[in-house]
Motif scaffolding. Structure first.
Motif, short mmCIF file in Angstrom:
data_model
loop_
_atom_site.label_atom_id
_atom_site.label_comp_id
_atom_site.label_asym_id
_atom_site.label_seq_id
_atom_site.Cartn_x
_atom_site.Cartn_y
_atom_site.Cartn_z
N UNK A 219 0.82 -1.22 0.00
CA UNK A 219 0.00 0.00 0.00
C UNK A 219 0.85 1.26 0.00
N UNK A 220 2.05 1.16 0.50
CA UNK A 220 2.91 2.35 0.56
C UNK A 220 3.94 2.36 -0.56
N UNK A 221 3.67 1.61 -1.63
CA UNK A 221 4.47 1.78 -2.85
C UNK A 221 5.53 0.74 -3.08
N UNK A 222 5.39 -0.46 -2.46
CA UNK A 222 6.45 -1.47 -2.60
C UNK A 222 6.71 -1.87 -4.06
N UNK A 223 5.64 -2.01 -4.85
CA UNK A 223 5.84 -2.48 -6.23
C UNK A 223 6.77 -1.53 -6.98
N UNK A 224 6.57 -0.23 -6.78
CA UNK A 224 7.44 0.74 -7.46
C UNK A 224 8.87 0.66 -6.91
N UNK A 225 8.97 0.47 -5.60
CA UNK A 225 10.31 0.37 -4.99
C UNK A 225 11.05 -0.83 -5.56
N UNK A 226 10.36 -1.97 -5.64
CA UNK A 226 11.03 -3.18 -6.15
C UNK A 226 11.40 -2.99 -7.62
N UNK A 227 10.49 -2.38 -8.39
CA UNK A 227 10.81 -2.13 -9.82
C UNK A 227 12.04 -1.24 -9.93
N UNK A 228 12.09 -0.20 -9.08
CA UNK A 228 13.24 0.72 -9.13
C UNK A 228 14.52 0.00 -8.70
N UNK B 200 11.53 6.87 -5.49
CA UNK B 200 12.40 8.02 -5.79
C UNK B 200 13.66 8.04 -4.92
N UNK B 201 13.65 7.26 -3.83
CA UNK B 201 14.83 7.24 -2.95
C UNK B 201 15.77 6.08 -3.27
N UNK B 202 15.31 5.20 -4.16
CA UNK B 202 16.13 4.02 -4.48
C UNK B 202 17.48 4.41 -5.09
N UNK B 203 17.54 5.39 -6.02
CA UNK B 203 18.86 5.74 -6.58
C UNK B 203 19.87 6.11 -5.49
N UNK B 204 19.44 6.87 -4.48
CA UNK B 204 20.37 7.26 -3.40
C UNK B 204 20.85 6.02 -2.64
N UNK B 205 19.91 5.10 -2.42
CA UNK B 205 20.29 3.87 -1.69
C UNK B 205 21.29 3.06 -2.52
#
Ligand SMILES: Cc1cc2nc3c(=O)[nH]c(=O)nc-3n(C[C@H](O)[C@H](O)[C@H](O)COP(=O)(O)O)c2cc1C
Length: 627
Positions: free
Chosen positions: A36-45, A92-97
């Motif tokens: 619900x808090x955007x995991x699918x987008x995080x995993x895709x990123x 949007x924070x994945x690149x920094x990670x």
């Protein structure tokens, strides 16, 4: 026993390879909240970023640790043993990670805690986070640690060893151990689980059935969902132990319809357990036959009542049945049946893997063990925690949860869902045990604790619960469906300034009448209004006698005014659904007759520009203007 040891050995190989792949692991927490808090987008990123940078890392899934306020949670475990947890890792924070991972550094802005390995300067360890302090994780010990979609991960943690032990005991011995442990049902009624299992063991009639009640319909409760999604095998193992004790040969896990991921993961877990010989015939080579299936709920709250649930599985209308007969006498398909909550079954593997003495080390004399709670509402840290019984509620709500945001006062606590009631914030130190709540006209319930700040109106909250109870009444008993309707009407009047002093007597009379309902849904519907009368009398009197809502929350008792011609008024005028924010030259005012008190204008205007007053003005309803 050798079958079990073989399974375990194979599982440990899989687990070790997963845990030590010889390269950095990026591990994401996966449950309905993180989705619900955007995991699918995080995993895709993560997938795209890892590929684009050519990183040699393993991307892995686990369940959630219950840190829902900071999902999506991502952990980075390097090959050298460092393991750090990051929070709010949106796409949007994945690149920094990933940049930090690439450089072998810490992504400081997102880092929350060290999970294991060496200390990192300026970063707390996970167990030192306020959310973690005071928690004893037994039921949740593998939540966020293992991949719930891989049975070997559970087996490698000594999973199913409680079953292996129980299968070598007689049913009577298994039941004695349950009784000695003091485990009682976590679904709300707190009935000793061992006694219920014995009812089924001694019941006449074959076959015997087990049902796991995973309907979890209380708003604000999601502790069962946590286990279903993050550690499904602990539930299966618990039901298998119950099967050993009772002689049941088939079971149903009744999961509420809205829990899609839980249904998916439970089905996956059942298929894997069957494939490993943990379900079916001659389980673990020790002679027991037992199998089960997931049954999707009917989307009705009363189907959480154990007999409503039986009707639902039997394809009857989802209505609670009249007791007796009790489920152990005539349950699903008219056969002897035992119904327990998810968390009740999940306690059994812990007990049989350890001992009665170990189990009773936690909790109090009369309430042994631990309890999971989901904490939400006006609270800083929303999530799921596990604590020993008897811990003060303040440890959970103020310590782990961080209290009410913005330094506002804690006005009320709602434990136990719509069939329970509301207590004042001053009772926050109550020990988390059922007995402590009863004198205050509420129940501790199944695990939901919802917090209301000083900005909330308790009567508005009670009205919400009454509307819920009315909607969810199955309609069989006039006392319940008619009684809850009358209560809703009274609360609608009180919260709109039309309350009468006699309403309190009428509510009490209705509460008595509702006791004549057949099931606990009707009998407990008055709990919330009675708790308001008992615990929030001043607020009730202010509504009825002074036509004033002290929290300035009840739409019928407040007005909206433009207090200052500041910024955001044009936006407020644009967003108002009834055109009540009126522009006159350079100035704005609110047309009270059109205002529906939806609060949208105040949300978009600058702070203090639009104010809520408790001046009571009768509202004349007018048609919205053509726009
Ligand atoms: C309206 C209503 C809804 C209920 N919903 C649930 C539920 O969602 N989950 C649950 O375990 N028990 C629920 N119960 C309680 C069950 O009837 C039953 O007591 C429980 O499943 C027994 O399990 P336990 O002994 O392990 O607590 C509900 C009861 C009522 C009256």
């Amino acid at each position: 026993m050798s079958d079990y040891l073989d399974l375990r050995q194979r599982a440990e190989e899989t687990w070790n390879a997963w845990q030590r792949p010889g390269k950095t692991r990026i591990i994401y927490s996966s449950d309905t909240t993180s989705v619900g808090r955007g995991l699918a987008d995080t995993v895709a990123a993560l997938e795209q970023g890892i590929a684009a940078r050519g990183l040699d890392v393993a991307l892995q899934r686990v369940g959630s640790r219950g840190l829902h306020y900071m999902e999506p949670v991502v952990e980075v475990a390097d090959a050298a043993g460092g393991h750090v947890l990051y929070g709010n890792v949106t796409a949007n924070r994945v690149p920094a990670l990933l940049s930090a991972v690439e450089r072998g550094e810490l992504a400081r802005d997102l880092a929350v805690a060290v999970v294991s390995g060496p200390d990192v300067a300026g970063l707390p360890r996970l167990e030192d986070l306020p959310f973690w302090q005071g928690q004893v994780r037994r039921l949740m010990q593998f939540c966020g640690l293992i991949d719930p979609e891989v049975i070997d991960h559970y087996l490698a943690q000594a999973g199913y060893s409680g079953l292996a032990r129980a299968l070598q005991m007689t049913p009577e011995e298994v039941i004695k151990e349950m009784l000695d442990s003091g485990i009682w049902g976590r679904g709300g009624a707190a009935f000793p689980a061992g006694r219920k299992w014995d009812f089924l063991r001694t019941a006449r009639g074959e076959p015997k059935y087990l049902i796991c009640n995973a309907d979890e319909g209380d708003p604000g409760a999601w502790v069962n969902r946590m286990l279903l999604e993050c550690d499904p095998h602990v539930i299966i193992e618990g039901m298998l132990i119950a099967a050993r004790a009772t002689g049941a040969t088939y079971g149903y896990i009744y999961v509420r319809d809205e829990y899609g991921l839980a249904v998916e993961r439970m089905n996956m877990a059942l298929a894997q357990a069957r494939e490993r010989g943990l379900l079916g015939e001659n389980i673990l080579g020790l002679g027991m036959t037992y199998d089960m299936e997931v049954f999707r709920g009917a989307g009705a709250y009363v189907c959480g009542d154990e007999t409503g649930l039986l009707s639902s599985i039997d394809d009857d209308r989802g209505m609670p049945r009249i007791k007796p007969p009790f489920p152990a006498q005539a349950g699903v398909h008219n056969k002897p049946t035992n119904v327990n909550n998810v968390e009740t079954y999940a306690n059994a593997p812990l007990l049989f893997r350890n001992s009665v003495a170990w189990y009773r080390e936690m909790g109090t004399e009369r309430n042994s063990g631990t309890k999971m709670f989901s904490i939400s509402g006006d609270i800083v840290r929303v999530g799921v925690v596990e604590v020993p019984f008897g811990v003060p509620m303040s440890t959970v709500l103020l310590g782990m949860g961080g209290g009410v945001p913005g330094g506002r006062a804690l006005k009320a606590i709602q434990p136990g869902g719509p069939l329970s009631g509301v207590i004042p914030g001053s009772l926050v130190d109550l020990p988390l045990e059922p007995e402590a709540f009863r004198p205050h006209a509420v129940m501790m319930g199944g695990g939901g604790l919802t917090v209301a700040s000083e900005d909330r109106c308790v009567l508005d909250l009670v009205k919400y619960f009454l509307i819920f109870c009315e909607d969810e009444s199955c309609g069989r008993c006039t006392t319940c469906h008619g009684g809850s309707q009358r209560m809703v009407e009274i609360f609608e009047r009180i919260t709109s300034g039309q309350g009468k002093p006699s309403d309190i007597d009428t509510l009490q009379l209705l509460a008595q009448t509702l006791q004549w309902s057949n099931c606990a849904h009707g009998q407990l519907t008055p709990t919330a209004p009675l708790s308001a009368i008992r615990n929030f009398r001043e607020e009730l009197d202010a509504h009825i006698r002074e036509k004033r809502c002290p929290a300035r929350a009840c739409p019928g008792l407040i007005n909206y005014e433009v207090a200052a011609q500041g910024s955001g008024l044009a936006e407020a005028a644009a967003i108002c659904p009834t055109g009540a924010v009126v522009q006159e030259g350079a100035r704005y005012r609110i047309d009270d007759a059109r205002c529906i008190r939806c609060d949208a204008c105040r949300e978009v205007a600058a702070p203090g520009v639009i104010q809520v007053t408790d001046r009571f003005l009768p509202v004349e309803v007018v048609a919205a203007p053509a726009r």
